[in-house]
Design an enzyme around this catalytic site. Sequence first.
Site, PDB file in Angstrom:
ATOM      1  N   LYS A  42     -36.732 -62.311   7.254  1.00  0.00           N
ATOM      2  CA  LYS A  42     -37.267 -63.458   6.519  1.00  0.00           C
ATOM      3  C   LYS A  42     -38.561 -63.060   5.800  1.00  0.00           C
ATOM      4  O   LYS A  42     -39.153 -62.015   6.094  1.00  0.00           O
ATOM      5  CB  LYS A  42     -37.517 -64.626   7.468  1.00  0.00           C
ATOM      6  CG  LYS A  42     -38.586 -64.374   8.494  1.00  0.00           C
ATOM      7  CD  LYS A  42     -38.804 -65.611   9.343  1.00  0.00           C
ATOM      8  CE  LYS A  42     -39.925 -65.400  10.326  1.00  0.00           C
ATOM      9  NZ  LYS A  42     -40.379 -66.621  10.945  1.00  0.00           N
ATOM     10  N   TYR A  66     -68.014 -60.183  -9.967  1.00  0.00           N
ATOM     11  CA  TYR A  66     -68.370 -61.609 -10.064  1.00  0.00           C
ATOM     12  C   TYR A  66     -69.406 -61.993  -9.022  1.00  0.00           C
ATOM     13  O   TYR A  66     -69.320 -61.568  -7.865  1.00  0.00           O
ATOM     14  CB  TYR A  66     -67.140 -62.484  -9.819  1.00  0.00           C
ATOM     15  CG  TYR A  66     -66.128 -62.510 -10.927  1.00  0.00           C
ATOM     16  CD1 TYR A  66     -66.494 -62.814 -12.234  1.00  0.00           C
ATOM     17  CD2 TYR A  66     -64.784 -62.269 -10.654  1.00  0.00           C
ATOM     18  CE1 TYR A  66     -65.546 -62.871 -13.242  1.00  0.00           C
ATOM     19  CE2 TYR A  66     -63.824 -62.329 -11.651  1.00  0.00           C
ATOM     20  CZ  TYR A  66     -64.220 -62.626 -12.952  1.00  0.00           C
ATOM     21  OH  TYR A  66     -63.273 -62.679 -13.927  1.00  0.00           O
TER      22      TYR A  66
HETATM   23  C1  LIG Z   1     -37.592 -67.961  15.556  1.00  0.00           C
HETATM   24  C2  LIG Z   1     -38.156 -66.590  15.417  1.00  0.00           C
HETATM   25  N1  LIG Z   1     -37.587 -65.591  16.097  1.00  0.00           N
HETATM   26  C3  LIG Z   1     -38.054 -64.335  16.013  1.00  0.00           C
HETATM   27  C4  LIG Z   1     -39.147 -64.026  15.217  1.00  0.00           C
HETATM   28  C5  LIG Z   1     -39.649 -62.600  15.159  1.00  0.00           C
HETATM   29  O1  LIG Z   1     -40.891 -62.500  15.787  1.00  0.00           O
HETATM   30  P1  LIG Z   1     -41.674 -61.093  15.775  1.00  0.00           P
HETATM   31  O2  LIG Z   1     -41.954 -60.818  14.339  1.00  0.00           O
HETATM   32  O3  LIG Z   1     -42.895 -61.357  16.574  1.00  0.00           O
HETATM   33  O4  LIG Z   1     -40.745 -60.114  16.356  1.00  0.00           O
HETATM   34  C6  LIG Z   1     -39.764 -65.041  14.497  1.00  0.00           C
HETATM   35  C7  LIG Z   1     -40.934 -64.724  13.673  1.00  0.00           C
HETATM   36  O5  LIG Z   1     -41.721 -65.493  13.271  1.00  0.00           O
HETATM   37  C8  LIG Z   1     -39.259 -66.365  14.607  1.00  0.00           C
HETATM   38  O6  LIG Z   1     -39.817 -67.362  13.929  1.00  0.00           O
END
Ligand SMILES: Cc1ncc(COP(=O)(O)O)c(C=O)c1O
Length: 381
Positions: free
Chosen positions: A37, A273
Amino acid sequence: MPQRLTWCEVSLGALKANLAEFRRLVGPSCALAPVVKSNAYGHGLVLAARAFADAGADLLCVNDLWEASVLRGAGLTQPLHVLGRVEPGQAAEAITLDVSLVAYDAQVMQALDEAARGAGRMARVHLKLETGTHRQGVDLGEALLLVRHAAGMAGVTINAVSTHFADVEDTTDHTFARRQLAAFHEGLAMLRAEGLPHLKGDIANSAATILWPEAHGDMVRVGISAYGMWPSSETLVSATLAHRDRVVLQPALTWKTRVAQVKTVPAGTYVGYGRTYRTTHDTRIAVLPIGYYDGYDRGMSNTAYVLVRGMRAQVRGRVCMNMLMIDVGDVVGVEAGDEAVLIGRTGDDAVTAEQFAGWAGTINYEATTRIAESVPRVAVC
Ligand SMILES: Cc1ncc(COP(=O)(O)O)c(C=O)c1O
């Protein structure tokens, strides 16, 4: 394509090595589901997804259907799992994209049932259980009601129960996380007893996957560490104290730009700036064509370091929208066109994502995720 002034090099070898490391930790029968993601934590959604798929990922976790559609559009046929919100109005799209997804309300399940039956398919749901994060999910009582409700849905199958840790990486005291794990196991057992004996469970993120074999369950959702970063120094300390097998992670991302101009300035010269910096000695200032628009946080003004010709050069003055200035007075021979490393290794020195994040007052997760999508991600070996 015009040549770009800033780019990220993403090591396919590092991504693959990290995935192999997690396969070693979880074994062959636990599904390994790297989280891609948010532009793969800044590493490039399609690039990282392909690398993980080639390295043997069982599923790829995305946040939403838009990310799933980008991956499907790029030709990825691997199982995709949506961790974030899907609206009832998106049910048909979820079925078309052939994703499994987290669900926690009756309206969404109803809409998935209708869309799936209409398409002659089955919607695959991971029921999200609330165990202490108070983000997405329902408590056990509501989950039991949803399971009973879904029993009458010919188009929905509840494959798994999932939950998410609130406080596993921010501390070395894991009392709360242990409580969540126990609540999850208890919930899983009760939901299995509700006529779903084959119900699977997923709870582990990177930290839990590294720290607790008993949290691996049927699937691990590994995000930050699949990219070679530790979730936190607390996780590293906890793993060391627990004498866990040494986990070797390889940071995959190097963020670069090129020097645009070098100028010699006398002592007493203001830079940038607001005139927040004034040189204390005769020196040379190099201008880099990158700024907060690209994801280089303005909070790093007068604070961060950049690597040029293997040496650290400090940011002087305020970070601008598309430019920043560094002091190269002590770096011999810097000239326009030289590469500058903003995050990553060059020679025997490195700016780690953790250092970078520290200068910006944030965490490695945000530092790499914030690198603008307009910055090209280039795959390297
Ligand atoms: C529902 C969920 N599972 C797994 C993860 C992965 O977590 P990490 O990046 O700490 O491994 C996330 C990351 O935000 C998440 O939101």
